[in-house]
Scaffold this motif. Sequence first.
Motif, short mmCIF file in Angstrom:
data_model
loop_
_atom_site.label_atom_id
_atom_site.label_comp_id
_atom_site.label_asym_id
_atom_site.label_seq_id
_atom_site.Cartn_x
_atom_site.Cartn_y
_atom_site.Cartn_z
N SER A 1 26.94 42.75 -17.12
CA SER A 1 27.63 43.62 -18.08
C SER A 1 29.14 43.51 -17.94
N GLU B 1 16.24 36.24 -12.64
CA GLU B 1 15.79 37.22 -13.62
C GLU B 1 16.13 36.82 -15.06
N SER B 2 17.05 35.89 -15.22
CA SER B 2 17.43 35.47 -16.58
C SER B 2 16.34 34.65 -17.25
N SER C 1 19.06 38.66 -21.55
CA SER C 1 18.79 40.11 -21.48
C SER C 1 18.35 40.48 -20.05
N VAL C 2 19.32 40.77 -19.23
CA VAL C 2 19.06 41.13 -17.83
C VAL C 2 19.83 42.41 -17.53
N ARG C 3 19.15 43.38 -16.91
CA ARG C 3 19.83 44.60 -16.50
C ARG C 3 20.62 44.33 -15.23
N SER C 4 21.89 44.13 -15.43
CA SER C 4 22.74 43.79 -14.29
C SER C 4 24.15 44.28 -14.55
N LEU C 5 24.69 45.03 -13.58
CA LEU C 5 26.06 45.50 -13.71
C LEU C 5 27.03 44.33 -13.71
#
Length: 249
Positions: free
Chosen positions: A141, A112-113, A134-138
């Motif tokens: 984060s 996804e990156s 910019s990847v939505r990942s816990l």
Amino acid sequence: MPKEKGGLGLRGLEIWNKAAMSKHLWSLCSDFASSLWVSWTRCYLLRGRSIWELKCPGDCSWSWRKILGFRDIGRDKMKIRIGNGRRASLWYDNWHPLGPLEKILGERIIRESKLSRLAKVADIMEGDTWRWPSVRSLALSDLMRDTLNTFRPDSNREDVLYAFILWLAIQGGIYTHTKLLRFVEDLDHLFFACPFSERVWNALHAKCNLPWVQWSWLEILSWMEQFRGRSMSSIVIRLMFAASELGFI
């Protein structure tokens, strides 16, 4: 068994095997290794990929399978101090304080990156600051949160593969002058000083009609220089010397 207990003082084969595999991994990861084996392996087996990302093929040689199987241990000992990030693999090298990103983030984040598997750490750098994907990942984060502010790249210096040398030093594996001298002393004990070796030498010298003198390993090698000729006596003495050394190992 240690020499002080009557043994030959030889190291265990398992330890030597791990040391040899560690050296192979280091050579493949280091910019300074340029042997024929390293060049061939990089060209035909790695093909531009990181040693850490390879899958172990079912038809590979026994030695290559063993080297690949040793990677989890080896990577922990091969840390990279980040400079400009141009040589360190972003996903697979052990450059981040928390460990290799591939282990921390997993395959999904890598996909996804939108960054290549061959990406370098420089790809997430902007000057001397980080530019994380910019990847939505816990997990990502948490990684950004746990990365200390003091851990920053330095675009003015090269990346350095460093921890393996420290590990060798701690384990006593660096061949310093003192260690090399101790290695010669071990050869003296193995080939001449132990009772079994002395009995073999006495018997061989008697059969070859040579006087027995208990020299050191280096002195024996110097003495053998006189038997380089093609005479029957020189050939017999050389064969005797080679057979006796092989028999002690």
